[in-house]
Design a protein around this motif. Sequence first.
Motif, PDB file in Angstrom:
ATOM      1  N   ASP A  64       3.549  -0.399  -4.934  1.00 22.22           N
ATOM      2  CA  ASP A  64       3.078  -0.853  -5.991  1.00 22.22           C
ATOM      3  C   ASP A  64       1.710  -0.782  -6.417  1.00 22.22           C
ATOM      4  OD1 ASP A  64       2.875  -2.916  -4.391  1.00 22.22           O
ATOM      5  OD2 ASP A  64       2.806  -4.370  -5.583  1.00 22.22           O
ATOM      6  N   MET A  65       0.774  -0.448  -5.184  1.00 22.67           N
ATOM      7  CA  MET A  65      -0.649  -0.083  -5.344  1.00 22.67           C
ATOM      8  C   MET A  65      -0.947   1.181  -5.699  1.00 22.67           C
ATOM      9  SD  MET A  65      -2.080  -2.249  -2.175  1.00 22.67           S
ATOM     10  CE  MET A  65      -3.778  -1.806  -2.370  1.00 22.67           C
ATOM     11  N   ASN A  66       0.132   2.259  -5.692  1.00 29.25           N
ATOM     12  CA  ASN A  66      -0.441   3.572  -6.275  1.00 29.25           C
ATOM     13  C   ASN A  66      -0.796   3.450  -7.743  1.00 29.25           C
ATOM     14  OD1 ASN A  66       0.588   4.723  -3.858  1.00 29.25           O
ATOM     15  ND2 ASN A  66       2.354   5.773  -4.751  1.00 29.25           N
ATOM     16  N   GLY A  67      -1.912   4.433  -7.796  1.00 31.03           N
ATOM     17  CA  GLY A  67      -2.371   4.596  -9.243  1.00 31.03           C
ATOM     18  C   GLY A  67      -3.630   4.860  -9.238  1.00 31.03           C
ATOM     19  N   GLY A  68      -4.092   5.424 -10.463  1.00 30.76           N
ATOM     20  CA  GLY A  68      -5.519   5.761 -10.703  1.00 30.76           C
ATOM     21  C   GLY A  68      -6.327   4.699 -11.250  1.00 30.76           C
ATOM     22  N   TYR A  87      -8.059  -4.002   4.266  1.00 32.46           N
ATOM     23  CA  TYR A  87      -7.968  -2.918   4.228  1.00 32.46           C
ATOM     24  C   TYR A  87      -7.091  -2.250   3.239  1.00 32.46           C
ATOM     25  CZ  TYR A  87      -2.925  -2.953   5.431  1.00 32.46           C
ATOM     26  OH  TYR A  87      -1.627  -3.108   5.559  1.00 32.46           O
ATOM     27  N   LYS A  88      -6.252  -3.084   2.382  1.00 32.96           N
ATOM     28  CA  LYS A  88      -5.478  -2.736   1.249  1.00 32.96           C
ATOM     29  C   LYS A  88      -6.590  -2.428   0.214  1.00 32.96           C
ATOM     30  CE  LYS A  88      -1.009  -4.678   2.290  1.00 32.96           C
ATOM     31  NZ  LYS A  88       0.055  -5.680   2.037  1.00 32.96           N
ATOM     32  N   ARG A  89      -7.410  -3.580   0.081  1.00 30.28           N
ATOM     33  CA  ARG A  89      -8.296  -3.232  -0.993  1.00 30.28           C
ATOM     34  C   ARG A  89      -9.182  -2.292  -0.900  1.00 30.28           C
ATOM     35  NH1 ARG A  89      -7.903  -8.947  -0.135  1.00 30.28           N
ATOM     36  NH2 ARG A  89      -9.759  -9.123   1.081  1.00 30.28           N
ATOM     37  N   PHE A  90      -9.544  -1.992   0.585  1.00 33.63           N
ATOM     38  CA  PHE A  90     -10.370  -0.918   0.768  1.00 33.63           C
ATOM     39  C   PHE A  90      -9.793   0.470   0.013  1.00 33.63           C
ATOM     40  CE2 PHE A  90     -12.593   2.408   2.895  1.00 33.63           C
ATOM     41  CZ  PHE A  90     -13.819   1.996   3.058  1.00 33.63           C
ATOM     42  N   GLN A  91      -8.462   0.616  -0.086  1.00 33.99           N
ATOM     43  CA  GLN A  91      -7.763   1.720  -0.754  1.00 33.99           C
ATOM     44  C   GLN A  91      -7.229   1.679  -1.986  1.00 33.99           C
ATOM     45  OE1 GLN A  91      -5.370   3.763   2.760  1.00 33.99           O
ATOM     46  NE2 GLN A  91      -5.995   1.896   3.855  1.00 33.99           N
ATOM     47  N   SER A  92      -7.502   0.424  -2.679  1.00 33.74           N
ATOM     48  CA  SER A  92      -6.985   0.122  -4.019  1.00 33.74           C
ATOM     49  C   SER A  92      -7.558   0.885  -5.109  1.00 33.74           C
ATOM     50  CB  SER A  92      -6.776  -1.241  -4.167  1.00 33.74           C
ATOM     51  OG  SER A  92      -8.354  -1.818  -4.283  1.00 33.74           O
ATOM     52  N   ALA A  93      -6.855   1.312  -6.379  1.00 33.15           N
ATOM     53  CA  ALA A  93      -7.475   1.605  -7.369  1.00 33.15           C
ATOM     54  C   ALA A  93      -8.533   0.954  -8.130  1.00 33.15           C
ATOM     55  CB  ALA A  93      -6.205   1.808  -8.535  1.00 33.15           C
ATOM     56  N   PRO A  94      -9.534   1.528  -8.432  1.00 34.53           N
ATOM     57  CA  PRO A  94     -10.356   0.955  -9.289  1.00 34.53           C
ATOM     58  C   PRO A  94      -9.957   0.026 -10.490  1.00 34.53           C
ATOM     59  CG  PRO A  94     -10.650   3.381  -9.879  1.00 34.53           C
ATOM     60  CD  PRO A  94      -9.693   3.187  -8.713  1.00 34.53           C
ATOM     61  N   GLY A  95     -10.675  -0.890 -10.869  1.00 37.43           N
ATOM     62  CA  GLY A  95     -10.232  -1.874 -11.805  1.00 37.43           C
ATOM     63  C   GLY A  95     -11.341  -2.668 -12.599  1.00 37.43           C
ATOM     64  N   VAL A  96     -10.892  -3.106 -13.611  1.00 35.06           N
ATOM     65  CA  VAL A  96     -12.140  -3.673 -14.415  1.00 35.06           C
ATOM     66  C   VAL A  96     -12.573  -4.986 -13.768  1.00 35.06           C
ATOM     67  CG1 VAL A  96     -12.702  -4.570 -16.900  1.00 35.06           C
ATOM     68  CG2 VAL A  96     -10.831  -3.207 -16.400  1.00 35.06           C
ATOM     69  N   ARG A  97     -14.054  -5.147 -13.780  1.00 40.22           N
ATOM     70  CA  ARG A  97     -14.777  -6.343 -13.256  1.00 40.22           C
ATOM     71  C   ARG A  97     -14.991  -7.305 -14.165  1.00 40.22           C
ATOM     72  NH1 ARG A  97     -20.819  -7.559 -13.339  1.00 40.22           N
ATOM     73  NH2 ARG A  97     -21.165  -8.906 -11.467  1.00 40.22           N
ATOM     74  N   LEU A  98     -14.412  -8.533 -13.897  1.00 41.87           N
ATOM     75  CA  LEU A  98     -14.298  -9.711 -14.988  1.00 41.87           C
ATOM     76  C   LEU A  98     -15.220 -10.816 -14.477  1.00 41.87           C
ATOM     77  CD1 LEU A  98     -10.779  -9.672 -16.246  1.00 41.87           C
ATOM     78  CD2 LEU A  98     -12.611  -8.507 -17.292  1.00 41.87           C
ATOM     79  N   ILE A 158       0.810  -1.266  -0.041  1.00 41.32           N
ATOM     80  CA  ILE A 158       0.099   0.014  -0.003  1.00 41.32           C
ATOM     81  C   ILE A 158       0.734   1.279   0.177  1.00 41.32           C
ATOM     82  CG2 ILE A 158      -0.167   0.104   2.458  1.00 41.32           C
ATOM     83  CD1 ILE A 158      -3.413   0.780   1.880  1.00 41.32           C
ATOM     84  N   TYR A 159       0.551   2.217  -0.909  1.00 43.85           N
ATOM     85  CA  TYR A 159       1.244   3.350  -1.078  1.00 43.85           C
ATOM     86  C   TYR A 159       2.510   3.008  -1.704  1.00 43.85           C
ATOM     87  CZ  TYR A 159      -1.615   4.257   2.890  1.00 43.85           C
ATOM     88  OH  TYR A 159      -2.729   4.142   3.892  1.00 43.85           O
ATOM     89  N   TRP A 198     -14.827  -5.256  -5.079  1.00 45.02           N
ATOM     90  CA  TRP A 198     -15.471  -3.872  -4.874  1.00 45.02           C
ATOM     91  C   TRP A 198     -16.815  -4.073  -4.527  1.00 45.02           C
ATOM     92  CZ3 TRP A 198     -15.004   0.563  -2.841  1.00 45.02           C
ATOM     93  CH2 TRP A 198     -15.726   1.747  -3.256  1.00 45.02           C
ATOM     94  N   LEU A 199     -17.496  -3.676  -5.419  1.00 44.01           N
ATOM     95  CA  LEU A 199     -19.112  -3.850  -5.173  1.00 44.01           C
ATOM     96  C   LEU A 199     -19.739  -5.344  -5.000  1.00 44.01           C
ATOM     97  CD1 LEU A 199     -20.287  -1.050  -7.567  1.00 44.01           C
ATOM     98  CD2 LEU A 199     -20.174  -1.085  -5.006  1.00 44.01           C
ATOM     99  N   ASP A 200     -18.811  -6.378  -5.830  1.00 40.96           N
ATOM    100  CA  ASP A 200     -19.297  -7.556  -5.548  1.00 40.96           C
ATOM    101  C   ASP A 200     -19.067  -8.330  -4.610  1.00 40.96           C
ATOM    102  OD1 ASP A 200     -20.373  -8.555  -8.165  1.00 40.96           O
ATOM    103  OD2 ASP A 200     -18.570  -7.752  -9.076  1.00 40.96           O
ATOM    104  N   ARG A 201     -18.029  -7.771  -3.687  1.00 44.66           N
ATOM    105  CA  ARG A 201     -17.813  -8.507  -2.407  1.00 44.66           C
ATOM    106  C   ARG A 201     -17.367  -7.533  -1.308  1.00 44.66           C
ATOM    107  NH1 ARG A 201     -13.162  -9.989   0.242  1.00 44.66           N
ATOM    108  NH2 ARG A 201     -13.368 -12.154   1.176  1.00 44.66           N
ATOM    109  N   ARG A 202     -18.243  -7.084  -0.392  1.00 48.09           N
ATOM    110  CA  ARG A 202     -18.305  -6.203   0.535  1.00 48.09           C
ATOM    111  C   ARG A 202     -18.104  -6.720   1.767  1.00 48.09           C
ATOM    112  NH1 ARG A 202     -23.211  -2.303  -2.088  1.00 48.09           N
ATOM    113  NH2 ARG A 202     -23.030  -3.320  -3.939  1.00 48.09           N
ATOM    114  N   TYR A 203     -16.665  -6.963   2.383  1.00 44.02           N
ATOM    115  CA  TYR A 203     -16.314  -7.360   3.626  1.00 44.02           C
ATOM    116  C   TYR A 203     -15.832  -6.323   4.602  1.00 44.02           C
ATOM    117  CZ  TYR A 203     -16.768 -12.439   2.599  1.00 44.02           C
ATOM    118  OH  TYR A 203     -17.204 -13.678   2.392  1.00 44.02           O
ATOM    119  N   PRO A 204     -16.065  -6.294   5.997  1.00 43.70           N
ATOM    120  CA  PRO A 204     -15.552  -5.383   6.906  1.00 43.70           C
ATOM    121  C   PRO A 204     -14.025  -5.272   6.912  1.00 43.70           C
ATOM    122  CG  PRO A 204     -16.733  -7.456   8.020  1.00 43.70           C
ATOM    123  CD  PRO A 204     -16.852  -7.547   6.650  1.00 43.70           C
ATOM    124  N   ILE A 205     -13.467  -4.367   7.067  1.00 39.98           N
ATOM    125  CA  ILE A 205     -12.212  -4.400   7.408  1.00 39.98           C
ATOM    126  C   ILE A 205     -11.726  -5.031   8.713  1.00 39.98           C
ATOM    127  CG2 ILE A 205     -10.032  -2.614   7.628  1.00 39.98           C
ATOM    128  CD1 ILE A 205     -11.696  -0.956   5.763  1.00 39.98           C
TER     129      ILE A 205
END
Length: 552
Positions: A413-417, A520-531, A410-411, A537-544
Amino acid sequence: MTDILKMMLAQLNPVVGDIAGNADRARAAWAAGKAAGADMVALTEMFVTGYQTQDLILKPAFVADAIAAVEQLARDCADGPALGIGGPVLAGPKLYNGYYVLEGGRVHARVLKHHLPNDAVFDEKRVFASADVHGPYVVKGVRIGTPICEDAWHPDVPETLAETGAEILLIPNGSPYHRGKPNLRLNLMVARVIETGLPLVYLNMVGGQDDQVFDGSSMVLNPGGRLMAQLPQFDEAEVMVTFRRGPEGWQADPAGIAEIPPIGEADYRACVLALGDYMRKTGFRKAVLGLSGGIDSAIVAAMAVDALGPENVRCVMLPSAFTSAHSLEDATAAAKELGVRLDTVPIGGAQAAVGEALAPLFAGTEPGITEENIQSRLRGLLLMALSNKFGEMLLTTGNKSEMAVGYCTIYGDMNGGYNPVKDMYKTRMFLTARWRNENHRSWMKGPAGEVIPQRIIDKPPSAELRANQTDQDSLPPYEVLDAILECLVEREMSVAETVARGFDRDTVKKVEHLLYLAEYKRFQSAPGVRLTQKAFWLDRRYPIVNRWRDPS
């Protein structure tokens, strides 16, 4: 009595929030339909606003703007075919997902959505009210029933429309891609045709919107389930379909059947389209990414080139003392094959400066994961600096296997848009690399041939943050890891069920622990294509914060 109805199907790519631009696209489609002699031009669900709007649709000013645009379209498209277009409808205090039929300078009919999807990536019950089932409307003397998207995934709305006199079903959709979706839609629509005995138009939008990509694949079915038209997957298209009334009722003439590509190609195309649209719709023209000499960054570079063109992609090699000579060579070879610029920015000096600054505080400790992560974070810092300076969107390159178990910094190789491979497991990355090397399509802006050097595909994956490091020092082999993740993530299986498939229990428990720990890492990750249907992201919503672990 009318015996022929010509319907122009407009499978187009709207932009969320671009109400004026979407209305212009609708006018252009209507004009094309008028020139071609159409009786009706049909657009997709919520076209005037784009889809999905999420909570943007809760802003009264946004809704008012959209409704005003539809009313203006009615006035502008008065002399010619009817125009069907999706948009929000206000009825009293309630807001509906609706479909407008515009004809003769006015709103001729409004259809309101009955079934509101509230699973996977959809939260329509949060923003829309559910309406009673609407009867058919009439265009050129033909009664048309319009179940809106989800309404056609259930038998009751189409059957009610058939019982109330509908002669043709027109189904406007905003149906996002996941693997196997075209066959799923086809099977469901065949069921609706058999149940109602009516011909059916399934009209879906195309284009990327954040993590989702809409893949078109619109179709026309005749009674009995015969496929009469198949629009291309992922491409915009305007197709005229002619319906004729005969002794057995209304039927569509053949209108061309585009081939639906296999899943490997469809996944790659989805990633390229979603990345290109995310860039275009957010105002970016150029991208930058770190090219390490590994397979993940090589695939992302290829996707970026295919989406944007090599002249709009900058790759950067950021070597440290642990970067091997073959990684430098492989990154150079990949950049050359793709035709992209490759800059080299060594991080040794920055790493030494950080080490010196922290030395008083780190005194008496042993080097370890902290020092490894500093290298990754320095790379993230330098790449973000280039992004800021030159206005190039930074692409991140972590695959789903790494995102699942937190094998990412986090902060760093996870950096990016944006991350076009966020929902692609590592084992599929290898298949994707081979597929791209062996195939080239007209929609690719990159070169044909082996754009990912074979040595990148063959060598053991490594983060190269310490001497002689490989990923399997910390993780099970990817074939095992991905198979376990398939059980735990994609199928929501228990530990016991996963072990029963032949996996070592300690390994499964380790993967489960890493999976929950990395939330917690995934919660702060860049958006990406749903395959898949279990994208992070929206398919799998778990508490941190989550102390539960499967006791089985």
